[in-house]
Design an enzyme around this catalytic site. Structure first.
Site, PDB file in Angstrom:
ATOM      1  N   ASN A  11     113.938 -29.046   5.451  1.00  0.00           N
ATOM      2  CA  ASN A  11     112.859 -28.069   5.294  1.00  0.00           C
ATOM      3  C   ASN A  11     112.807 -27.667   3.825  1.00  0.00           C
ATOM      4  O   ASN A  11     113.652 -26.899   3.367  1.00  0.00           O
ATOM      5  CB  ASN A  11     113.162 -26.860   6.198  1.00  0.00           C
ATOM      6  CG  ASN A  11     112.175 -25.730   6.008  1.00  0.00           C
ATOM      7  OD1 ASN A  11     111.163 -25.883   5.324  1.00  0.00           O
ATOM      8  ND2 ASN A  11     112.470 -24.585   6.622  1.00  0.00           N
ATOM      9  N   LYS A  13     110.758 -25.808   2.421  1.00  0.00           N
ATOM     10  CA  LYS A  13     110.183 -24.464   2.242  1.00  0.00           C
ATOM     11  C   LYS A  13     109.117 -24.542   1.131  1.00  0.00           C
ATOM     12  O   LYS A  13     108.446 -25.558   1.007  1.00  0.00           O
ATOM     13  CB  LYS A  13     111.287 -23.446   1.968  1.00  0.00           C
ATOM     14  CG  LYS A  13     112.379 -23.523   3.065  1.00  0.00           C
ATOM     15  CD  LYS A  13     113.358 -22.417   3.046  1.00  0.00           C
ATOM     16  CE  LYS A  13     114.349 -22.609   4.194  1.00  0.00           C
ATOM     17  NZ  LYS A  13     115.353 -21.544   4.250  1.00  0.00           N
ATOM     18  N   HIS A  90     110.394 -20.489  12.548  1.00  0.00           N
ATOM     19  CA  HIS A  90     111.429 -20.248  11.539  1.00  0.00           C
ATOM     20  C   HIS A  90     111.485 -18.745  11.246  1.00  0.00           C
ATOM     21  O   HIS A  90     110.453 -18.071  11.196  1.00  0.00           O
ATOM     22  CB  HIS A  90     111.113 -21.041  10.263  1.00  0.00           C
ATOM     23  CG  HIS A  90     112.268 -21.066   9.327  1.00  0.00           C
ATOM     24  ND1 HIS A  90     112.611 -19.987   8.548  1.00  0.00           N
ATOM     25  CD2 HIS A  90     113.197 -22.026   9.072  1.00  0.00           C
ATOM     26  CE1 HIS A  90     113.694 -20.283   7.839  1.00  0.00           C
ATOM     27  NE2 HIS A  90     114.075 -21.513   8.142  1.00  0.00           N
ATOM     28  N   GLU A  92     111.835 -17.158   8.625  1.00  0.00           N
ATOM     29  CA  GLU A  92     111.064 -16.707   7.460  1.00  0.00           C
ATOM     30  C   GLU A  92     109.597 -16.503   7.833  1.00  0.00           C
ATOM     31  O   GLU A  92     108.930 -15.615   7.316  1.00  0.00           O
ATOM     32  CB  GLU A  92     111.227 -17.707   6.307  1.00  0.00           C
ATOM     33  CG  GLU A  92     112.631 -17.606   5.719  1.00  0.00           C
ATOM     34  CD  GLU A  92     113.129 -18.849   5.020  1.00  0.00           C
ATOM     35  OE1 GLU A  92     112.329 -19.747   4.708  1.00  0.00           O
ATOM     36  OE2 GLU A  92     114.354 -18.920   4.792  1.00  0.00           O
ATOM     37  N   GLU A 162     119.371 -21.184  14.246  1.00  0.00           N
ATOM     38  CA  GLU A 162     119.424 -20.770  12.850  1.00  0.00           C
ATOM     39  C   GLU A 162     119.819 -19.302  12.760  1.00  0.00           C
ATOM     40  O   GLU A 162     118.941 -18.418  12.748  1.00  0.00           O
ATOM     41  CB  GLU A 162     118.042 -20.966  12.221  1.00  0.00           C
ATOM     42  CG  GLU A 162     117.596 -22.411  12.215  1.00  0.00           C
ATOM     43  CD  GLU A 162     117.045 -22.768  10.855  1.00  0.00           C
ATOM     44  OE1 GLU A 162     117.462 -23.796  10.326  1.00  0.00           O
ATOM     45  OE2 GLU A 162     116.243 -21.994  10.315  1.00  0.00           O
ATOM     46  N   GLY A 168     120.270 -19.655   3.661  1.00  0.00           N
ATOM     47  CA  GLY A 168     120.145 -19.459   2.216  1.00  0.00           C
ATOM     48  C   GLY A 168     121.205 -18.555   1.625  1.00  0.00           C
ATOM     49  O   GLY A 168     121.099 -18.131   0.479  1.00  0.00           O
ATOM     50  N   SER A 207     122.761 -22.947   5.689  1.00  0.00           N
ATOM     51  CA  SER A 207     123.728 -23.324   4.649  1.00  0.00           C
ATOM     52  C   SER A 207     124.523 -24.587   4.976  1.00  0.00           C
ATOM     53  O   SER A 207     125.711 -24.660   4.671  1.00  0.00           O
ATOM     54  CB  SER A 207     124.659 -22.146   4.340  1.00  0.00           C
ATOM     55  OG  SER A 207     123.915 -21.034   3.876  1.00  0.00           O
TER      56      SER A 207
END
Ligand code: PGA
Length: 246
Positions: A11, A13, A90, A92, A162, A168, A207
Site C-alpha cells: 500500500n 498510500k 483502512h 486511515e 491492522e 507507521g 510495520s
C-alpha cells in the site's frame, strides 16, 4: 496444517511517483507460484502499472456506480485501469474520511459485484487493546462486514488485520499477538462460513519490514502482509515477498 496461498500487498498510500512506478515495472523480479503479489499505488499511477508482473490494486473507491460525485472513482473504472484488488476500510480512511463499518461493508460488497477482490482491513486502536475488550471490538468489526456481504461472499475477500498502534509507528505486533487475532478472526468466519474459513487469506499489516516478515508469516494463521512504508522500496518489498514464499 492447512496450506493457504500467501499474499503480499503493498500500500503506497499517498506516496510514489512515475520513477517508482518505472522501477517496479522494470526491476521487480520476484515471482512464486505460492504467493500473490499486489501493488496498490495512488489512483493516478494505476494505469501505468505493469499488471503482468504483479496484480494491481487501488487504495479506495466509491461504492456508487456513476454520476455526479465529484472526485470519486467507481469499481468499473478501477477494472478498466487494470485493477483486480481494492483495499477497503483502512484505518486511515476510517479516520480521515469518517468511513464507518457500514460504508466499509458496502464498499466490500460493491467491489465483489464489480469483479474486484476487496482487501478488507480491521484492527483496534491502542486504548481498546489496553482496556481489555479487544475481542469484542474486533468481533463487531468483522461481523459488520459479514452482515454487509453475506456468508456466501466471504470466499471472495481477503482480510487484513491492522492494529492501528502498529501502523507507521515501527511498533509491530508480536508474532504471538498477530497469530492470536488471526486465529480469532478465522474462527469468527468459521461460525458462519465453515467451508471458507480455512481458505481465507488473512494478512497482517503494521510495520512489517524485510527483517521481521519471516517471523510474522511463520504463524499458522498469518497468510502474508499488507505493507505500507516498506512497500515503497523495491528491495524491502522483494524481501518481504520472499519471506512469504518460504
Ligand atoms: P506500515 O503501514 O507498514 O507503514 O506500518 C501498514 C498499513 O497501513 O497497511
Amino acid at each position: 496444517m492447512i496450506k493457504r496461498r500467501a499474499m503480499v500487498a503493498g500500500n503506497w498510500k499517498m506516496n510514489g511517483n512515475q520513477t517508482l512506478v518505472n522501477s517496479f515495472n522494470q526491476q521487480f523480479k520476484f515471482s512464486s507460484e505460492n504467493v500473490d503479489v499486489v501493488v496498490c499505488p495512488p489512483l493516478t499511477m494505476l494505469n501505468a502499472m505493469d499488471n503482468n508482473r504483479f496484480s494491481v490494486g487501488a487504495q479506495n473507491f466509491s461504492q456508487l456506480d456513476e454520476g455526479a460525485h465529484t472526485g470519486d472513482v467507481s469499481g468499473a473504472m478501477l477494472k478498466e485501469a487494470g485493477c483486480d484488488f481494492v483495499i477497503v476500510g483502512h484505518s486511515e480512511r476510517r479516520a480521515d474520511h469518517n468511513e464507518s463499518d457500514e460504508v466499509v461493508g458496502s464498499k466490500a460488497l460493491k467491489a465483489i459485484q464489480t469483479g474486484l477482490t476487496p482487501i478488507v482491513c480491521f484492527g483496534e486502536p491502542l486504548e481498546v487493546r489496553e482496556q481489555g475488550d479487544l475481542f469484542t471490538f474486533l468481533r463487531n468489526q468483522i461481523e459488520r462486514v459479514i452482515a454487509a456481504l453475506g456468508s456466501d461472499n466471504l470466499n471472495k475477500i481477503v482480510l487484513a488485520y491492522e492494529p492501528i498502534w502498529a501502523i507507521g509507528t515501527g511498533k509491530t505486533a508480536s508474532p504471538a499477538q498477530a497469530q492470536e487475532v488471526h486465529e480469532f478472526a478465522r474462527n469468527v468466519i468459521r461460525e458462519v462460513a465453515p467451508e471458507t474459513a480455512d481458505t481465507l487469506q488473512i494478512l497482517y499489516g503494521g510495520s512489517v519490514k524485510g527483517d521481521n516478515a519471516a517471523e510474522l508469516f511463520a504463524n499458522a494463521d498469518v497468510d502474508g502482509g499488507l505493507i505500507g512504508g516498506a512497500s515503497l522500496k523495491l528491495e524491502d518489498f522483494t524481501r518481504i515477498c520472499e519471506a512469504a514464499a518460504n
